[in-house]
Design an enzyme around this catalytic site. Structure first.
Site, PDB file in Angstrom:
ATOM      1  N   SER A  96      -2.857   7.041  14.901  1.00 26.15           N
ATOM      2  CA  SER A  96      -2.272   7.024  16.249  1.00 26.15           C
ATOM      3  C   SER A  96      -3.483   6.939  17.342  1.00 26.15           C
ATOM      4  O   SER A  96      -4.601   7.307  17.001  1.00 26.15           O
ATOM      5  CB  SER A  96      -1.370   7.939  16.572  1.00 26.15           C
ATOM      6  OG  SER A  96      -1.948   9.292  16.667  1.00 26.15           O
ATOM      7  N   GLN A 111       0.794  -1.056  -0.044  1.00 29.24           N
ATOM      8  CA  GLN A 111       0.109   0.047  -0.213  1.00 29.24           C
ATOM      9  C   GLN A 111       0.659   1.203   0.025  1.00 29.24           C
ATOM     10  O   GLN A 111       1.721   1.394   0.939  1.00 29.24           O
ATOM     11  CB  GLN A 111      -0.870   0.103   1.395  1.00 29.24           C
ATOM     12  CG  GLN A 111      -2.031   0.614   1.165  1.00 29.24           C
ATOM     13  CD  GLN A 111      -2.840   0.508   2.383  1.00 29.24           C
ATOM     14  OE1 GLN A 111      -2.532   1.523   3.310  1.00 29.24           O
ATOM     15  NE2 GLN A 111      -3.876  -0.068   2.864  1.00 29.24           N
ATOM     16  N   GLY A 112       0.675   2.148  -0.942  1.00 28.69           N
ATOM     17  CA  GLY A 112       1.293   3.284  -1.224  1.00 28.69           C
ATOM     18  C   GLY A 112       0.523   4.664  -0.634  1.00 28.69           C
ATOM     19  O   GLY A 112       0.095   5.353  -1.472  1.00 28.69           O
ATOM     20  N   GLU A 163      -3.564   8.972  19.688  1.00 23.54           N
ATOM     21  CA  GLU A 163      -4.114  10.470  19.719  1.00 23.54           C
ATOM     22  C   GLU A 163      -5.250  10.781  18.610  1.00 23.54           C
ATOM     23  O   GLU A 163      -6.302  11.372  19.059  1.00 23.54           O
ATOM     24  CB  GLU A 163      -2.878  11.274  19.632  1.00 23.54           C
ATOM     25  CG  GLU A 163      -1.802  11.154  20.715  1.00 23.54           C
ATOM     26  CD  GLU A 163      -0.934  10.033  20.555  1.00 23.54           C
ATOM     27  OE1 GLU A 163      -0.964   9.385  19.694  1.00 23.54           O
ATOM     28  OE2 GLU A 163      -0.372   9.391  21.709  1.00 23.54           O
ATOM     29  N   SER A 213       0.773   6.247   2.915  1.00 20.85           N
ATOM     30  CA  SER A 213       1.859   7.341   4.139  1.00 20.85           C
ATOM     31  C   SER A 213       2.950   7.810   3.367  1.00 20.85           C
ATOM     32  O   SER A 213       3.427   7.204   2.459  1.00 20.85           O
ATOM     33  CB  SER A 213       2.021   6.382   5.135  1.00 20.85           C
ATOM     34  OG  SER A 213       1.128   5.846   5.861  1.00 20.85           O
ATOM     35  N   GLU A 272     -11.044  -4.752   5.143  1.00 22.59           N
ATOM     36  CA  GLU A 272     -11.173  -5.839   6.279  1.00 22.59           C
ATOM     37  C   GLU A 272     -12.463  -5.637   7.247  1.00 22.59           C
ATOM     38  O   GLU A 272     -12.729  -6.656   7.884  1.00 22.59           O
ATOM     39  CB  GLU A 272      -9.795  -6.152   6.917  1.00 22.59           C
ATOM     40  CG  GLU A 272      -9.141  -4.934   7.393  1.00 22.59           C
ATOM     41  CD  GLU A 272      -9.575  -4.662   9.024  1.00 22.59           C
ATOM     42  OE1 GLU A 272      -9.903  -5.744   9.268  1.00 22.59           O
ATOM     43  OE2 GLU A 272      -9.633  -3.481   9.352  1.00 22.59           O
TER      44      GLU A 272
END
Lengths: 397, 351, 351, 397
Positions: free
Chosen positions: A372, A126-127, A374, A129, A244
């Site tokens: 994350s 997967q590209g 956060e 990030s 998923e």
């Protein structure tokens, strides 16, 4: 037909098959060995699962084992966890992200071109990030410039799982200029062997390299390999990310539950089995691990019944990350000084590398990657508790 | 309100602050986690091993407070040196009744390495021969001697590592800034000229040694935690997300503030304990203080390291970035030393 | 992706949701922490004590899941009613072999109060006479009977509270939403027509009773924690400081999000356990599940209550504001039940 | 003269005096009794301390026991804690806040008018906090309008410690209109018996009422009772707030340390003395309590040596609040169900009411009042770690 009986049949069938087929020595084969041995072990296991129809229960009818309900898929995952079978990490993107994205958005030609390859064992990555983008997907900067019948791509991706082994890539690029961040994104299918693609594995703090950076230097992709329309990449990426449907967390929480026995094991090994302070911590952990399983199960049920609410997924993930941290930390802490000595561990073993200190370090993958902790807290506070969002133009004064 | 509140720093304090500042400058010039080959010559050349040694034995008379200041600086820079082990052994020599005290200290302060265990040992003595295993002995492969505390504290002695019956095994740790070894003795003869204490004196000295080790680990932890929090705060100020520096997000600010508070409390306890015990490191009270300082500092260090890893996000998970080096040293520190710290502290209090 | 993912709510589930919603409406109409005199007539009039009772005995057949939904609603509204104790006793009657089962259930479901201990008891039997003390018995002053589990589970019986040898002492708790009593028996004769089980049956029934109590406390905790977090979030949205609503401060948002996550996990565990055990509450597995649900829910409730008090600031410290009522109920819940929960869970797992 | 010898002399002298003079039955006298009994017990103890010179060691020479160094004052507090003597809560504002403010800012006339009264036992309260202002002192709204030779005051104060017993009040009012928040404040000395003043005790969650609200309805204060200039109230209030210079936290942390014995006591009472899990918690707590003492001591040393840095005070307070929470929580938790039964407790006993559950609830006073934990974290992050402040104009978008 009674569905409980049906489920029990499937459960027994899967359980029996796993007893016969899980390679008993897979941990040894993936511990302290090189990458090739790891890839081979994964591929062998993948081929077995495809043949049995357990790799693609979520694909439509007509494909091997396809057309199964989410409840049935859950049974397969639960049993795989119970049997301590290897996780199919090398093929996960292909089987879920790529396949589901193609099924939903792909043209007939794209489906015919790519789906059979997945079953033959093509590895996808997967590209999405990018460096300095953190959890902020909308800030994709990798440019794809339309020149005639092709896009020319320049830029960099990072934290791409197992990209160094990948044949193909799901690539999110920026084609627009002045649109709002989510606009102007375009979704492409890339051949990793194309000219101008280079991959650099990321050396992790465990010494493993489950992730890689991908660099693009005037890489060309034909327009026919674009998924969705130009500028529609954001929407396509959303369905990739939700492909998923909560199954991964069902699998992972179940694996954590079965791994509780390993805490008992290390307690015995280190002579702490009757230490009341440790037993007390174990008791608390058992309750939390079971709660994580229950949360993941109930989330899947919500997806099945279409009652998922905003923030539900964040709660499951935040909770799993926290419980996994406590779980691995307890194991590490019981291991004592012994646990601080370097030892070989199962490659790509994620949370079950056979080494508590590695498991503990790996647990940060779950609190950092894929949004994350956060970010999850922001989502829960803003979308579930409806607390106000921070102002858009909030800048350093 | 009163006029009579004056406070003057003592000469010794001023000297220590100077020493520490220069150490920090030297170490920061070397960079983080620099290896033993580079650090050790500096440690010996600059006389850092003599900081805690009494003036009468050629030292700087800065006591345990002095050597702890250096443990903290080495912890801060993640230096890979057997400084803690060597200072513990040298201190034991200073507190022995050995005739050749002074010459031994000179040897070990200037080049020849003496080491000691940073964890538990199981070494027994029978017919003047030593058998057993010491764990977590730094740089045992390069050391000429090791400090041995025999079980039940019957004897404290130095043993040469270059003799038959000594087996040295490298034990690689996740913390790559330390080089630890197991040292096994099989019927190794004692050299009586290297016996530091026996009988009741050995009990006293053993107790001093373990307290010193606890203080050394505590200081390493305080230094490391401080440096790591500084690094983390700097990172948050630099790194932007959603168009804002991460340091502007209140949730992250509050977490950093809590860490700062925790580090300050561990540091305060360490300093307070050092000033209370002075040079009297062997009583039950001093042992308990050492344990409390070690427990608090090392658990705070681990907490700071765990939070820092999370606050760094992805980059903290890469081996290129030094965040994990602190984490691994912090985790190792927690498991060095001996006994169950919290229980031992409670036992002392309740006894 | 597959088309075959369909899910239909069962009739029983739909009925329970309706019941629960109407209970919530009734209770929120009464206001928070309304006293027993006001709540109890409603509980009996609306048949809430029959929710978990089998149809064959005149109940609504909603099982433990059903009564837990009501425990959660009463916990949410901090209602002061002996509902948990009464449902436990009624459930025990349902699972006895008593001939007059049906008439007893009718009596206790419609006005006459039966109660039970929410904590540990030390009651022994000799020559058919009962001696000992039960603690934490709600509304014992108004109840006609109490459920007694004799030590070592030899016997489970109902005892009349209006007879010689019974001494009832009010034990005021910080939690003013509950009225607990100690009940002391001195040579109180057993009434054989009220014996619910003896021998092996008594062991089974005792185990069912304690599991039921754990689930009841867990449900009370989940309901209370949910309501309290809602109240806290509302408060933060309303209250301004430095010219901004507190709900805009990220540090507070993140803490609320964590609490929401914790409550969801406790709720998920409770619901999952209830659906797994079904009506089989007496095995070792069910007991362990009850303990885990109780432990997690009550510790989460206490955590939510503590954080909510802090998040409310000064106003939470005043007796006028209901924040402290939740805190005190949460603290009491943690200490009700029996045994050392974490240890018991571990023991079961390791056995 | 050697200062250590000097200190030892003082320590022995104070210790001997306390042995003779601490009323052995003060807890009983202040437990389950009414307010009058409480006030009388406080007043008796105050008179003893004044006579011995231990109430005003921080006042200048010439006053009883005055002119002592901070180090000596610390010795007196340490010994008072060690002797488990009552805290002088009813007179604290008078002895510290009022006296120090007057010494620093008061005119000669004001000093002569008010200081002798303090020694005679006049009770003062502080009128700083206001409803809905929380920790935000700058948002004071109580108006003082200058009319000829007097101010006319209208408004409301809250969370004023023991205001229901007070004779006088340190009052922070707003006189200016358009100045920035900190400007426009004016500091007045108010007679609590003045016309238009009414007081309502705040019923706390423990059932105690250590605080009160004060209402002002056209209350008049002469201009001669203003401290500092009109509009200078912010600066005067700062010196009021810093008047005790860290001594309170030295005292409180020492008291917490001496109270560790009470944890051991409840362990024995509840049969948990040999429970390893509890002992482990106790061990951790001992380290933390000693660290809190060390922090408070070192903070006082910084004040003495003039090396205090921004944020230092916040660290000491935040740490004390946290340790006190853990301390009281452990005691409460060991108490078990028994601790949840209501029992009489020592009035105004703050952290040592003799009831763990009350102590636990009271511990929130320290994390909420006097600048909440959240405010302390802001200060530490912004002034010590130099992380950026939130923008001034940050509003809900």
């Amino acid at each position: 037909m009674n569905s409980t009986v049906d489920s029990n049949n499937l459960r027994e069938e899967v359980r029996a098959w796993l007893t016969q087929n899980v390679p008993q020595d897979w941990r040894q084969a993936m511990t302290g060995t090189d990458q090739d041995a790891f890839v081979k072990a994964q591929r062998d296991w993948f081929n077995k699962l495809v043949a049995a129809g357990y790799a693609t229960p979520h694909w439509p009818e007509g494909w091997p084992g396809g057309g199964r309900s989410l409840a049935d898929q859950k049974i397969i995952y639960e049993e795989t966890a119970r049997a301590d079978a290897p996780r199919l990490i090398l093929f996960f993107v292909a089987l879920y992200h790529s396949a589901c994205t193609l099924m939903e958005w792909g043209t007939q030609e794209q489906k015919e071109k790519y789906l059979p390859g997945i079953l033959k064992g093509e590895i996808w990555c997967q590209g999405f990030s990018e460096p300095n983008a953190g959890s902020d997907l909308a800030s994709v900067k990798t440019r794809a410039e339309l020149k005639g019948d092709r896009y020319v791509i320049n830029g960099q991706k990072t934290w791409s799982t197992m990209a160094q082994y990948a044949d193909k890539c799901l690539l999110l690029t920026r084609t627009g200029k002045s649109e709002p961040p989510q606009g102007g994104l375009t979704y492409l299918l890339l051949d990793m062997k194309a000219k101008g693609v280079s991959v650099r594995p990321i050396s992790q703090i465990t010494g493993d390299d489950e992730f890689a950076e991908i660099f693009f230097d005037d890489v060309e992709v034909l327009v026919e390999d674009r998924v969705g329309k130009d500028g529609e990449g954001w929407a396509v990426a959303q369905s990739t990310l939700s492909s998923e449907r909560g199954l991964t967390l069902v699998e992972l929480t179940q694996r954590m539950r079965y791994s509780l026995a390993k805490v008992a094991e290390v307690m015995r090994e280190r002579g702490r089995a009757s230490d009341p302070a440790i037993r007390k911590e174990l008791g608390a952990l058992i309750a939390k691990v079971n709660a994580s399983c229950a949360l993941a199960d109930q989330y899947l049920l919500k997806r099945i019944s279409g009652t998922e609410a905003a923030g539900d997924a964040s709660i499951v993930k935040l909770n799993y990350a926290r419980t996994l941290r406590e779980f691995t930390k307890l194991g590490m802490s019981i291991s004592g000084l012994q646990g601080q000595y370097f030892e070989d561990f199962t490659r790509g073993g994620s949370q079950e590398t056979g080494n508590w200190t590695v498991d503990f370090m790996n647990s940060y993958n779950w609190s950092i990657a894929g949004g994350s902790d956060e970010i999850q807290r922001n989502i829960i506070a803003e979308r579930m508790l409806l607390m106000p969002r921070e102002p858009k133009n909030w800048q350093l004064s | 309100m009163s006029a009579s509140n004056t406070y003057q720093r003592s000469d010794a304090e001023s000297q220590l602050i100077e020493l520490r500042d220069s150490a920090r400058q030297v170490l920061s010039g070397l960079g983080l986690a620099v290896n033993e080959e580079k650090v050790w010559p500096i440690v010996t050349d600059l006389g850092w091993l003599l900081v805690g040694v009494p003036e009468t034995l050629g030292g700087l008379e800065q006591g345990v407070t002095g050597s702890c200041a250096f443990h903290a600086e080495l912890g801060r820079s993640l230096a890979a040196a057997p400084y803690a082990a060597a200072t513990i052994a040298i201190d034991a020599i200073c507190h022995s009744t050995l005739a050749n005290q002074q010459s031994l200290i000179e040897r070990f302060a200037t080049g020849e390495i003496v080491t000691a265990s940073l964890a538990e040992s199981a070494v027994a003595i029978a017919s003047n021969k030593v058998t057993g295993t010491m764990t977590a002995v730094p740089s045992a492969d390069k050391a000429s001697h090791v400090l041995v505390c025999v079980e039940n504290s019957e004897l404290v002695a130095l043993l040469s590592l270059n003799q038959p019956g000594v087996e040295i095994t490298a034990r690689q740790t996740w913390d790559t800034t330390r080089r630890l070894f197991d040292v096994r003795f099989a019927d190794v003869a004692l050299d009586e000229t290297l016996t530091l204490a026996s009988g009741a004196d050995a009990k006293t000295l053993s107790s001093r040694i373990s307290t010193l080790r606890d203080f050394a680990l505590a200081a390493d932890a305080v230094g490391g935690a401080e440096a790591l929090l500084e690094m983390t705060v700097e990172y948050l100020k630099t790194r932007k997300q959603f168009g804002r520096p991460l340091a502007l997000f209140q949730a992250l600010k509050h977490r950093c503030a809590d860490l700062k508070m925790l580090i300050s409390s561990a540091e305060a306890l360490l300093n307070d304990s050092l000033s209370r015990v002075g040079n009297q490191l062997d009583g039950a009270q001093a042992v308990a203080m050492g344990k409390a300082a070690k427990y608090l500092a090392c658990s705070v260090y681990a907490r700071v390291a765990e939070e820092s890893l999370q606050l760094h996000g992805g980059i903290g998970m890469t081996s290129e970035y030094p965040c994990h080096l602190y984490l691994k040293r912090a985790l190792l520190n927690e498991h060095l030393g001996s006994g169950n710290y919290e229980l031992d502290i409670a036992d002392h209090f309740l006894s």
